[in-house]
Design a protein around this motif. Structure first.
Motif, PDB file in Angstrom:
ATOM      1  N   THR A 182     -33.693   5.318 -27.385  1.00  0.00           N
ATOM      2  CA  THR A 182     -33.387   3.877 -27.709  1.00  0.00           C
ATOM      3  C   THR A 182     -31.846   3.615 -28.148  1.00  0.00           C
ATOM      4  N   GLY A 183     -31.471   4.223 -28.846  1.00  0.00           N
ATOM      5  CA  GLY A 183     -30.023   4.035 -29.453  1.00  0.00           C
ATOM      6  C   GLY A 183     -29.091   3.994 -28.168  1.00  0.00           C
ATOM      7  N   ALA A 184     -29.137   5.067 -27.315  1.00  0.00           N
ATOM      8  CA  ALA A 184     -28.263   4.966 -25.922  1.00  0.00           C
ATOM      9  C   ALA A 184     -28.344   3.870 -25.173  1.00  0.00           C
ATOM     10  N   ALA A 185     -29.748   3.467 -24.951  1.00  0.00           N
ATOM     11  CA  ALA A 185     -29.917   2.388 -24.116  1.00  0.00           C
ATOM     12  C   ALA A 185     -29.393   1.078 -24.695  1.00  0.00           C
ATOM     13  N   LEU A 186     -29.560   1.141 -26.056  1.00  0.00           N
ATOM     14  CA  LEU A 186     -29.031  -0.281 -26.542  1.00  0.00           C
ATOM     15  C   LEU A 186     -27.574  -0.232 -26.536  1.00  0.00           C
ATOM     16  N   ARG A 187     -27.011   0.820 -26.743  1.00  0.00           N
ATOM     17  CA  ARG A 187     -25.315   1.008 -26.862  1.00  0.00           C
ATOM     18  C   ARG A 187     -24.770   0.508 -25.260  1.00  0.00           C
ATOM     19  N   GLN A 188     -25.674   0.931 -24.300  1.00  0.00           N
ATOM     20  CA  GLN A 188     -25.352   0.539 -22.777  1.00  0.00           C
ATOM     21  C   GLN A 188     -25.502  -1.073 -22.776  1.00  0.00           C
ATOM     22  N   LEU A 189     -26.613  -1.600 -23.094  1.00  0.00           N
ATOM     23  CA  LEU A 189     -27.067  -3.023 -23.229  1.00  0.00           C
ATOM     24  C   LEU A 189     -25.693  -3.540 -23.738  1.00  0.00           C
ATOM     25  N   LEU A 190     -25.573  -3.402 -24.893  1.00  0.00           N
ATOM     26  CA  LEU A 190     -24.576  -4.049 -25.672  1.00  0.00           C
ATOM     27  C   LEU A 190     -23.186  -4.306 -25.084  1.00  0.00           C
TER      28      LEU A 190
END
Length: 184
Positions: free
Chosen positions: A37-45
């Protein structure tokens, strides 16, 4: 420090600015995790933050003039509205196109958050997806119409104020971009 621009003279709808901040901040709080989740959110941001900055720069200043236009009142700073419109009309199609990878990143982050049990993140991502649809279906076209309205004198006006510019034709051709389907 942020550089002041002529668009800073235009009012922006605080509700939209606050919604942008709430959505981005809600995702940032979970983006530091070492999980999927953290990795995916960093990509999204990485995709979302520059896009939101563009919206804050190009879209919100135009939308701040809606109340005056709807009431038939003269614009507070028609020249600033026209300058903002000229810049926005050049970005209009790109604003929609940038939603494609953002939408994919939302889907990926949502899947990870759901799998890892972050219901609050799932809800924030759902709110972001909905907000993006509202932008495409309502806010982006409304901002374009504000700019077009600024090019026309108010009914009964004496001819003073803004006159049409070549930007209007540029923006007209970009209107053919059309809305993107979120469920295609």
């Amino acid at each position: 420090p942020k550089v002041r621009t002529e668009m800073d003279n235009l009012k922006v709808p605080e509700s939209l600015r606050e919604e942008h901040e709430m959505l981005v901040d809600g995702l940032k709080g979970h983006s530091t995790g070492k999980d999927q989740t953290g990795a995916a959110l960093r990509q999204l941001l990485k995709l979302l933050e520059p896009h939101v900055e563009k919206e804050d720069e190009f879209v919100l200043p135009l939308l701040g003039s809606l109340t005056s236009l709807a009431a038939g009142e003269p614009l507070e700073d028609p020249k600033a509205v026209m300058r903002s419109y000229e810049k926005y009309s050049n970005q209009y199609g790109r604003m929609f196109t940038e939603h494609l990878p953002i939408r994919q990143a939302i889907k990926k982050a949502r899947g990870a958050a759901k799998k890892e049990g972050y219901q609050d993140v799932v809800e924030t991502l759902d709110a972001l997806a909905h907000h993006s649809r509202v932008e495409e279906e309502v806010l982006y076209p409304a901002a374009m119409l504000v700019g077009k309205a600024a090019l026309r004198p108010l009914p009964g006006a004496t001819g003073e104020g803004p006159s049409p510019t070549t930007s209007a034709t540029t923006a007209d051709s970009s209107l053919t971009t059309g809305s993107l389907s979120y469920f295609a």
